[in-house]
Design a protein around this motif. Structure first.
Motif, short mmCIF file in Angstrom:
data_model
loop_
_atom_site.label_atom_id
_atom_site.label_comp_id
_atom_site.label_asym_id
_atom_site.label_seq_id
_atom_site.Cartn_x
_atom_site.Cartn_y
_atom_site.Cartn_z
N THR A 356 30.25 47.74 69.68
CA THR A 356 29.54 48.04 70.92
C THR A 356 29.83 49.44 71.45
O THR A 356 29.02 49.99 72.20
CB THR A 356 29.88 47.01 72.01
N ALA A 357 30.95 50.04 71.07
CA ALA A 357 31.27 51.38 71.55
C ALA A 357 30.27 52.42 71.06
O ALA A 357 30.19 53.52 71.61
CB ALA A 357 32.69 51.78 71.13
N LEU A 358 29.51 52.09 70.01
CA LEU A 358 28.54 53.03 69.45
C LEU A 358 27.16 52.90 70.10
O LEU A 358 26.22 53.60 69.72
CB LEU A 358 28.42 52.85 67.94
N GLY A 359 27.03 52.03 71.09
CA GLY A 359 25.79 51.93 71.84
C GLY A 359 24.75 51.06 71.17
O GLY A 359 24.80 50.78 69.97
N ARG A 360 23.78 50.63 71.97
CA ARG A 360 22.72 49.74 71.50
C ARG A 360 21.37 50.44 71.62
O ARG A 360 20.93 50.83 72.70
CB ARG A 360 22.73 48.45 72.32
N PHE A 361 20.73 50.62 70.48
CA PHE A 361 19.37 51.15 70.42
C PHE A 361 18.85 50.86 69.03
O PHE A 361 19.44 50.06 68.30
CB PHE A 361 19.33 52.66 70.75
N LYS A 362 17.74 51.44 68.63
CA LYS A 362 17.21 51.22 67.30
C LYS A 362 17.94 52.13 66.31
O LYS A 362 17.46 53.21 65.96
CB LYS A 362 15.70 51.47 67.26
N HIS A 363 19.09 51.65 65.86
CA HIS A 363 19.93 52.45 64.97
C HIS A 363 19.28 52.59 63.60
O HIS A 363 19.07 51.62 62.89
CB HIS A 363 21.29 51.78 64.79
N GLU A 364 18.98 53.81 63.22
CA GLU A 364 18.52 54.07 61.86
C GLU A 364 19.71 54.14 60.92
O GLU A 364 19.67 53.62 59.81
CB GLU A 364 17.75 55.39 61.81
N ALA A 365 20.78 54.81 61.33
CA ALA A 365 21.91 55.04 60.43
C ALA A 365 23.13 55.39 61.26
O ALA A 365 23.06 55.57 62.48
CB ALA A 365 21.59 56.16 59.43
N ALA A 366 24.26 55.53 60.58
CA ALA A 366 25.51 55.93 61.23
C ALA A 366 26.43 56.49 60.15
O ALA A 366 26.89 55.74 59.30
CB ALA A 366 26.16 54.74 61.94
N GLN A 367 26.65 57.79 60.19
CA GLN A 367 27.47 58.40 59.15
C GLN A 367 28.64 59.17 59.77
O GLN A 367 28.43 60.09 60.53
CB GLN A 367 26.65 59.36 58.29
N PRO A 368 29.89 58.78 59.45
CA PRO A 368 31.04 59.45 60.05
C PRO A 368 31.49 60.70 59.30
O PRO A 368 31.23 60.87 58.11
CB PRO A 368 32.15 58.39 59.98
N ARG A 369 32.16 61.56 60.02
CA ARG A 369 32.98 62.62 59.45
C ARG A 369 34.30 62.60 60.22
O ARG A 369 34.39 62.01 61.30
CB ARG A 369 32.32 64.00 59.57
N LEU A 370 35.33 63.25 59.69
CA LEU A 370 36.64 63.24 60.32
C LEU A 370 36.92 64.56 61.02
O LEU A 370 36.55 65.64 60.53
CB LEU A 370 37.74 62.96 59.30
N THR A 371 37.60 64.48 62.16
CA THR A 371 38.09 65.68 62.82
C THR A 371 39.30 66.21 62.05
O THR A 371 39.80 65.57 61.12
CB THR A 371 38.50 65.38 64.26
#
Length: 687
Positions: A356-371
């Motif tokens: 849920t921390a990433l929000g609710r909407f029409k998610h197409e994708a989610a790709q992480p990178r690191l700091t």
């Protein structure tokens, strides 16, 4: 040089069939745009549609004005612009046309636009179907029989309409773990004699079982790039519309997420309309729930409208068989969809989690990178006309290694952090006239800021609690004045440069009466071909609150003046329309799959150099069969994988009257499938 890649004429106005619109997204483009905001409301809408629960309100520690002011300061920092998106540079020179020509990784003869009912690949390449809809992957699952399909059988078989793909390493010689999304079902192409007005319970339950996710181990052939499934491997798994998922993070347990079946607001049955996704550095996969709204009937509230719920019956009529799909009976059930799902493919007994921390909407994708200090930053698009793109910055660092302690810790990384939405400003607004003509400075470019929406249980949006921000993230974006984009779909950071690429598929409502007109990031009215935006965080720091941006590609016919290929000479690039998913190869090239291409050719997969003297040189690598969309691209050293989604999905097609013969030839049912492409000589892709 002559154009070696001619355009085809088209007999219809658009590249996507009405049948696709009907089953994939619930005819979203034929409905009123959900975002009718002037970017200045939210709390009043929630107040009007939801009874006020007894929830503690949290005071915003940072006002929108303060956050915006901080971002402006960052944008004016001299070093910020020095680290911005690279200039396009001068026209490039060199040889053209041969397989030895091109950026490393892109040395292949481009596939010409075509309408062949097959997967067309470059000369010197071959392919195999890795796995088809209905192939058994779990122990006890029967062989596929379209005439005798059952829900129990489908729950042990590869699902329908594969989209996002991920390949993960496995400590078994020559084997990898394939994870696939199953976005939606097309019942008229699945069931003989299907009556859309009166589906049977068995058909509905088969559809439930055909949605979701598949995990299947695949074996590679040593001398080629061929992949085949390892059926009944202990890691193989199916997750469906009735499997158990957990809600985690700051909104879990909220009154906004509770239903009569789940008074805790933490346990959800199923995942729906999983489109694209991502693979994390800690070995899990992320799956975006996209057009979930189409499954819920009788939506009446303003928040239902903002998320596109229908006011009447749904296409599939699931509400007849389970009241949770009826918003009139279970108004909060739809709030439990539209999240990013995290799956651990290495633990078949684990419960996937909706973050849920990433929000609710029409998610197409989610790709992480690191700091630099090891915290994940996830970039996300909301695939809707005039909606927004986002990022999430975790407050926790990833632990290295695969020990149990490290894995358990890393499975909490996406539950704590700050959610942001993007606001873009062009630097030549006076030159944007809606035609796609380049500004006088030669580029569509500008600066931007990340506006914070919520951190943990603290809201940064006046008039909204943190829980409301997470559950109604679109309204939070409206409230803070985020930039309305042309369907932001896949958002991917380059693993080499850190620059972020946003696929903006199209928006034919741009500039219509009563709708927002062109701006520098979305420069064409009635935009039917889309564009790709390139973003550079200030100081190359993913946690920065400001960024520079420019349009990398403006898609369409290269002969059209309203197209742009990063400044590369257009006479030799491939035509491209409607960019959807993006991925990177080992050489740093961007690969683009298309959805609904509107140039007369079938959808395809394209590679384009992002750096060097050939930056902007785009070449088509493959096309897919009739009615199909190219999804889930993975580009490895020796193979390319694509998900061929909804083949034969052409208006008027049925099981009895198929519009495609792919993949198994005439007289066989059309089946969405995963395809591997590799060189006949066993060498690397495009080298």
């Amino acid at each position: 040089m002559r154009r070696i890649l001619p355009l085809l004429s088209s007999n219809h106005a658009g590249g996507r069939s009405a049948l696709t619109c009907r089953y994939r997204c619930g005819d979203a483009c034929f409905h009123e745009v959900p975002n009718t905001s002037g970017n200045e409301y939210a709390g009043d809408v929630i107040a009007a549609t939801l009874s006020r629960r007894s929830m503690m309100r949290t005071a915003a520690v940072v006002t929108v004005a303060t956050a915006a002011g901080g971002a402006v300061v960052a944008q004016n920092a001299p070093s910020a612009q020095a680290a911005a998106v690279p200039a396009a540079g001068d026209a490039r020179h060199g040889g053209h046309g041969g397989v030895t020509d091109g950026a490393r990784g892109l040395r292949f003869s481009p596939v010409e636009p075509n309408t062949a009912d097959k997967v067309t690949v470059p000369a010197g390449y071959t392919q195999n179907v890795v796995i088809r809809w209905g192939e058994p992957i779990l122990r006890g699952a029967p062989a596929f029989d379209a005439d005798r399909q059952t829900a129990k059988a489908q729950a042990g078989q590869f699902g329908y309409n594969n989209d996002f793909l991920s390949l993960l390493p496995l400590r078994e010689h020559g084997r990898q773990v394939l994870v696939a999304n199953h976005e939606y079902t097309d019942e008229v192409l699945m069931f003989k004699g299907y009556d859309a007005a009166n589906p049977t319970r068995e058909q509905v339950e088969i559809a439930w079982a055909a949605h979701g996710l598949s995990v299947v181990v695949v074996q590679e052939e040593r001398k080629s790039g061929k992949l085949t499934p390892v059926t009944r491997h202990w890691l193989n798994r199916r997750l469906t519309a009735t499997s158990e998922f957990r809600l985690t993070g700051p909104a879990a347990g909220s009154a906004l997420l509770r239903t009569s079946a789940d008074p805790t607001g933490t346990k959800v049955l199923g995942t729906l309309n999983n489109c694209a996704g991502g693979t994390t550095p800690w070995g899990t996969t992320l799956h975006g729930e996209e057009n979930f709204n189409q499954y819920f009937a009788n939506g009446t509230s303003a928040t239902d409208k903002r998320y596109g719920l229908t006011t009447g019956a749904t296409e599939r009529k699931w509400e007849r068989f389970d009241k949770r799909f009826d918003a009139a009976q279970e108004p909060n059930e739809s709030h439990r969809f539209g999240w990013v799902v995290e799956l651990d493919p290495y633990d078949p007994d684990s419960t996937p989690r909706k973050r849920t921390a990433l929000g609710r909407f029409k998610h197409e994708a989610a790709q992480p990178r690191l700091t630099r200090d090891g915290r994940p930053v996830v970039y996300m698009g909301d695939d809707e006309r005039f909606d927004y793109f986002y990022k999430f910055v975790s407050s926790k660092r990833m632990k290295k290694g695969d020990s149990r302690a490290a894995r358990e810790h890393n499975l909490t990384l996406l539950d704590e952090g700050t959610l942001y939405v993007a606001k873009l400003t062009g630097d030549s607004p006076q030159d944007v006239d809606g035609t796609g003509k380049l500004p006088n400075d030669g580029e569509f470019d500008g600066s931007g800021m990340w506006i914070p929406l919520a951190t943990g249980d603290v809201s940064h949006v006046p008039g909204m609690t943190a829980e409301e921000v997470y559950v109604f993230t679109r309204l939070a974006g409206d409230k803070v004045g985020a930039t309305k984009m042309d369907r932001p779909e896949d958002v991917e950071p380059s693993p080499r440069t850190g620059r972020v690429y946003v696929a903006l598929t199209n928006n034919t409502d741009r500039g219509k009466a009563g709708k927002p007109g062109a701006d520098e990031a979305n420069p064409r009215n009635l935009n039917k071909h889309g564009q790709i935006l390139e973003l550079a965080e200030h100081w190359d720091d993913p946690t920065a609150d400001g960024f520079a941006w420019r349009l990398f590609l403006v898609a369409g016919d290269p002969d059209d003046p309203a197209t742009y290929f990063a400044g590369y000479p257009k006479e030799t690039v491939s035509p491209i329309s409607c960019p959807d998913n993006v991925a990177f190869d080992p050489h740093g090239n961007l690969w683009i799959s298309t959805d609904g291409a509107q140039l007369g050719s079938h959808d395809g997969l394209f590679g384009v150099a992002t750096t060097g003297e050939r930056r902007g040189e785009l070449k088509q690598f493959l096309t897919v069969p009739k009615g199909a969309e190219t999804c889930g691209p993975i580009i490895q050293d020796r193979r390319v994988l694509v998900a061929v989604q909804h083949p034969g999905e052409i208006d008027g097609a049925t099981v009895e009257k198929p519009a495609s013969e792919w993949p198994d030839g005439p007289g066989r049912i059309v089946r969405p499938s995963v395809v591997a492409v590799y060189r006949k000589d066993g060498r690397g892709i495009g080298v």
